[in-house]
Motif scaffolding. Structure first.
Motif, PDB file in Angstrom:
ATOM      1  N   VAL A 106       0.881  -1.186  -0.029  1.00 60.80           N
ATOM      2  CA  VAL A 106      -0.074  -0.009   0.086  1.00 60.80           C
ATOM      3  C   VAL A 106       1.081   1.299   0.066  1.00 60.80           C
ATOM      4  O   VAL A 106       1.700   1.246   0.858  1.00 60.80           O
ATOM      5  CB  VAL A 106      -0.978   0.170   1.147  1.00 60.80           C
ATOM      6  N   LYS A 107       0.780   2.134  -1.035  1.00 62.39           N
ATOM      7  CA  LYS A 107       1.667   3.254  -1.238  1.00 62.39           C
ATOM      8  C   LYS A 107       0.608   4.344  -1.480  1.00 62.39           C
ATOM      9  O   LYS A 107      -0.087   4.521  -2.432  1.00 62.39           O
ATOM     10  CB  LYS A 107       2.829   3.021  -2.198  1.00 62.39           C
ATOM     11  N   ARG A 108       1.020   5.521  -0.855  1.00 62.97           N
ATOM     12  CA  ARG A 108       0.239   6.667  -0.808  1.00 62.97           C
ATOM     13  C   ARG A 108       0.859   7.639  -1.734  1.00 62.97           C
ATOM     14  O   ARG A 108       1.874   7.955  -2.072  1.00 62.97           O
ATOM     15  CB  ARG A 108       0.055   7.445   0.449  1.00 62.97           C
ATOM     16  N   ARG A 109       0.118   8.129  -2.708  1.00 70.58           N
ATOM     17  CA  ARG A 109       0.338   8.892  -3.920  1.00 70.58           C
ATOM     18  C   ARG A 109       0.203  10.565  -3.273  1.00 70.58           C
ATOM     19  O   ARG A 109      -0.792  10.643  -2.572  1.00 70.58           O
ATOM     20  CB  ARG A 109      -0.410   8.763  -5.129  1.00 70.58           C
ATOM     21  N   ILE A 117      -5.058   9.037  -2.424  1.00 71.76           N
ATOM     22  CA  ILE A 117      -5.121   8.001  -3.355  1.00 71.76           C
ATOM     23  C   ILE A 117      -3.959   7.032  -2.955  1.00 71.76           C
ATOM     24  O   ILE A 117      -2.910   7.453  -2.637  1.00 71.76           O
ATOM     25  CB  ILE A 117      -5.109   8.643  -4.651  1.00 71.76           C
ATOM     26  N   TYR A 118      -4.297   5.634  -3.233  1.00 67.81           N
ATOM     27  CA  TYR A 118      -3.487   4.764  -2.854  1.00 67.81           C
ATOM     28  C   TYR A 118      -2.955   3.738  -3.928  1.00 67.81           C
ATOM     29  O   TYR A 118      -4.020   3.341  -4.605  1.00 67.81           O
ATOM     30  CB  TYR A 118      -3.782   3.930  -1.517  1.00 67.81           C
ATOM     31  N   GLU A 119      -1.814   3.415  -4.021  1.00 67.61           N
ATOM     32  CA  GLU A 119      -1.535   2.317  -4.971  1.00 67.61           C
ATOM     33  C   GLU A 119      -1.256   1.061  -4.098  1.00 67.61           C
ATOM     34  O   GLU A 119      -0.843   0.990  -3.121  1.00 67.61           O
ATOM     35  CB  GLU A 119      -0.234   2.600  -5.466  1.00 67.61           C
ATOM     36  N   LYS A 134      -9.936   7.538   4.653  1.00 64.56           N
ATOM     37  CA  LYS A 134      -9.191   7.061   5.771  1.00 64.56           C
ATOM     38  C   LYS A 134      -7.702   6.854   5.668  1.00 64.56           C
ATOM     39  O   LYS A 134      -7.187   6.949   4.507  1.00 64.56           O
ATOM     40  CB  LYS A 134     -10.004   5.409   5.867  1.00 64.56           C
ATOM     41  N   THR A 135      -6.931   7.024   6.655  1.00 63.36           N
ATOM     42  CA  THR A 135      -5.366   6.839   6.683  1.00 63.36           C
ATOM     43  C   THR A 135      -5.155   5.391   6.533  1.00 63.36           C
ATOM     44  O   THR A 135      -5.262   4.737   7.559  1.00 63.36           O
ATOM     45  CB  THR A 135      -4.987   7.539   7.590  1.00 63.36           C
ATOM     46  N   LEU A 136      -4.334   4.746   5.556  1.00 60.34           N
ATOM     47  CA  LEU A 136      -4.078   3.624   5.519  1.00 60.34           C
ATOM     48  C   LEU A 136      -2.439   3.366   5.750  1.00 60.34           C
ATOM     49  O   LEU A 136      -1.848   4.269   5.477  1.00 60.34           O
ATOM     50  CB  LEU A 136      -4.323   3.066   4.173  1.00 60.34           C
ATOM     51  N   ILE A 137      -2.179   2.199   6.416  1.00 58.75           N
ATOM     52  CA  ILE A 137      -0.590   1.865   6.881  1.00 58.75           C
ATOM     53  C   ILE A 137      -0.188   1.955   5.416  1.00 58.75           C
ATOM     54  O   ILE A 137      -0.511   1.102   4.713  1.00 58.75           O
ATOM     55  CB  ILE A 137      -0.656   0.784   7.759  1.00 58.75           C
ATOM     56  N   GLN A 138       1.187   2.337   5.181  1.00 59.46           N
ATOM     57  CA  GLN A 138       1.896   2.269   3.996  1.00 59.46           C
ATOM     58  C   GLN A 138       2.773   1.123   4.308  1.00 59.46           C
ATOM     59  O   GLN A 138       3.539   1.177   5.280  1.00 59.46           O
ATOM     60  CB  GLN A 138       2.496   3.237   3.637  1.00 59.46           C
ATOM     61  N   ALA A 229     -13.527   1.730   4.561  1.00 59.17           N
ATOM     62  CA  ALA A 229     -14.664   2.693   3.725  1.00 59.17           C
ATOM     63  C   ALA A 229     -13.763   3.285   2.640  1.00 59.17           C
ATOM     64  O   ALA A 229     -12.889   3.803   2.795  1.00 59.17           O
ATOM     65  CB  ALA A 229     -15.373   3.598   4.631  1.00 59.17           C
ATOM     66  N   LEU A 230     -14.356   3.257   1.331  1.00 61.93           N
ATOM     67  CA  LEU A 230     -13.730   3.854   0.242  1.00 61.93           C
ATOM     68  C   LEU A 230     -14.715   4.862  -0.483  1.00 61.93           C
ATOM     69  O   LEU A 230     -15.860   4.594  -0.178  1.00 61.93           O
ATOM     70  CB  LEU A 230     -13.156   2.759  -0.727  1.00 61.93           C
ATOM     71  N   ASP A 231     -14.209   5.745  -1.467  1.00 57.82           N
ATOM     72  CA  ASP A 231     -15.019   6.709  -2.182  1.00 57.82           C
ATOM     73  C   ASP A 231     -15.662   6.147  -3.253  1.00 57.82           C
ATOM     74  O   ASP A 231     -16.633   6.552  -3.838  1.00 57.82           O
ATOM     75  CB  ASP A 231     -14.196   8.048  -2.470  1.00 57.82           C
ATOM     76  N   HIS A 232     -14.871   5.031  -3.799  1.00 59.69           N
ATOM     77  CA  HIS A 232     -15.350   4.494  -5.083  1.00 59.69           C
ATOM     78  C   HIS A 232     -15.488   2.982  -4.973  1.00 59.69           C
ATOM     79  O   HIS A 232     -14.460   2.444  -4.249  1.00 59.69           O
ATOM     80  CB  HIS A 232     -14.601   4.804  -6.239  1.00 59.69           C
ATOM     81  N   ASN A 233     -16.134   2.284  -5.641  1.00 59.51           N
ATOM     82  CA  ASN A 233     -16.105   0.820  -5.782  1.00 59.51           C
ATOM     83  C   ASN A 233     -14.575   0.198  -6.586  1.00 59.51           C
ATOM     84  O   ASN A 233     -14.179   0.818  -7.190  1.00 59.51           O
ATOM     85  CB  ASN A 233     -17.052   0.131  -6.634  1.00 59.51           C
TER      86      ASN A 233
END
Length: 255
Positions: A106-109, A117-119, A134-138, A229-233
């Motif tokens: 998981v890498k944040r752009r 936006i996360y890769e 949401k803040t995801l762990i990178q 929770a995400l903004d898009h499918n």
């Protein structure tokens, strides 16, 4: 591309010094031009070859060229999925049968918007971009996190060509005997049944290769997960048929 299934049978008996050469040695036979990537493992190399053959010939029977012990055995996969339970919601938990793909990176752009936006990379899936507040762990394979993440595909029995459990339940009236008629004695229709399961297994392979809506879940404790929770499918897709070798078929408790 004629007789693709017969040609692929040769690979099941071929012995090579380097495992990837089992697939690479067939490239010329099928007149395909694919990159040679030593170290990718035999399953991945065969998967890329199968993908090219199916896309060019349109013949899905080539996916069933191997014996019982192979990673590409479609009947074994079909039986595993057929025995999956139905979804159950109880005690504020959803018991969800699914195919789980382990998230490896998981890498944040860099972004100036309120949402991030996360890769995201996962075993067996093409790389994805997800948007969330949401803040995801990178993390990455080189620097893994202690928390486990999965991209999951909720299981739907209709992909097997079968009705839902609710549609196939039948009950005998009280006192009614249930037995075999002369038309369905054991072994009477064995060949037709085997052929039907074989056909369904091949169709299942095609369905699994298509894009699907996925859920991102994070492990909370052993056996329990929470949806992110995400903004898009999330629309995910498998990389190639070899991804079947690493599919994790399980039931998750989602909080």
């Amino acid at each position: 591309m004629r007789d693709a299934r017969q040609k692929l049978q040769w690979a099941s008996k071929r012995v090579t010094t380097v495992q990837e050469d089992t697939a690479y040695s067939l490239f010329g036979i099928f007149d395909v031009h694919l990159p040679v990537i030593y170290g990718e493992r035999k399953q991945s190399a065969l998967g890329r070859l199968l993908q090219d053959i199916v896309s060019r010939s349109g013949d899905i029977t080539s996916l069933d060229w191997v014996g019982q012990s192979s990673e590409f055995n479609t009947s074994k996969l079909y039986n595993m999925l057929e025995n999956m339970n139905t979804p159950l919601f109880a005690n504020c938990r959803l018991r969800l049968p699914c195919i789980a793909f382990h998230v490896t990176e998981v890498k944040r752009r860099p972004a100036h918007a309120a949402h991030s936006i996360y890769e995201v990379k996962a075993d067996g899936l093409q790389d994805l971009l997800i948007t969330t507040d949401k803040t995801l762990i990178q993390f990455s394979r080189a620097r893994p996190t202690r928390q486990t993440f999965f991209l999951v595909r909720p299981w739907d029995r209709r992909l097997l060509g079968l009705p839902d459990f609710s549609e196939q339940l039948t009950f005998a009236e009280e006192g009614e005997s249930v037995g075999l008629s002369s038309s369905n004695l054991p072994g009477e229709e064995e060949l037709s049944v085997d052929s039907d399961v074989h056909s369904r297994s091949l169709r299942l392979m095609v369905h699994l290769g298509q894009a699907f809506s996925a859920l991102l879940v994070a492990q909370q404790r052993v056996g329990e997960y929470k949806r992110v929770a995400l903004d898009h499918n999330i629309i995910a897709q498998m990389k190639h048929p070899a991804s079947i070798d690493i599919m994790n078929i399980r039931t998750l408790d989602i909080l």
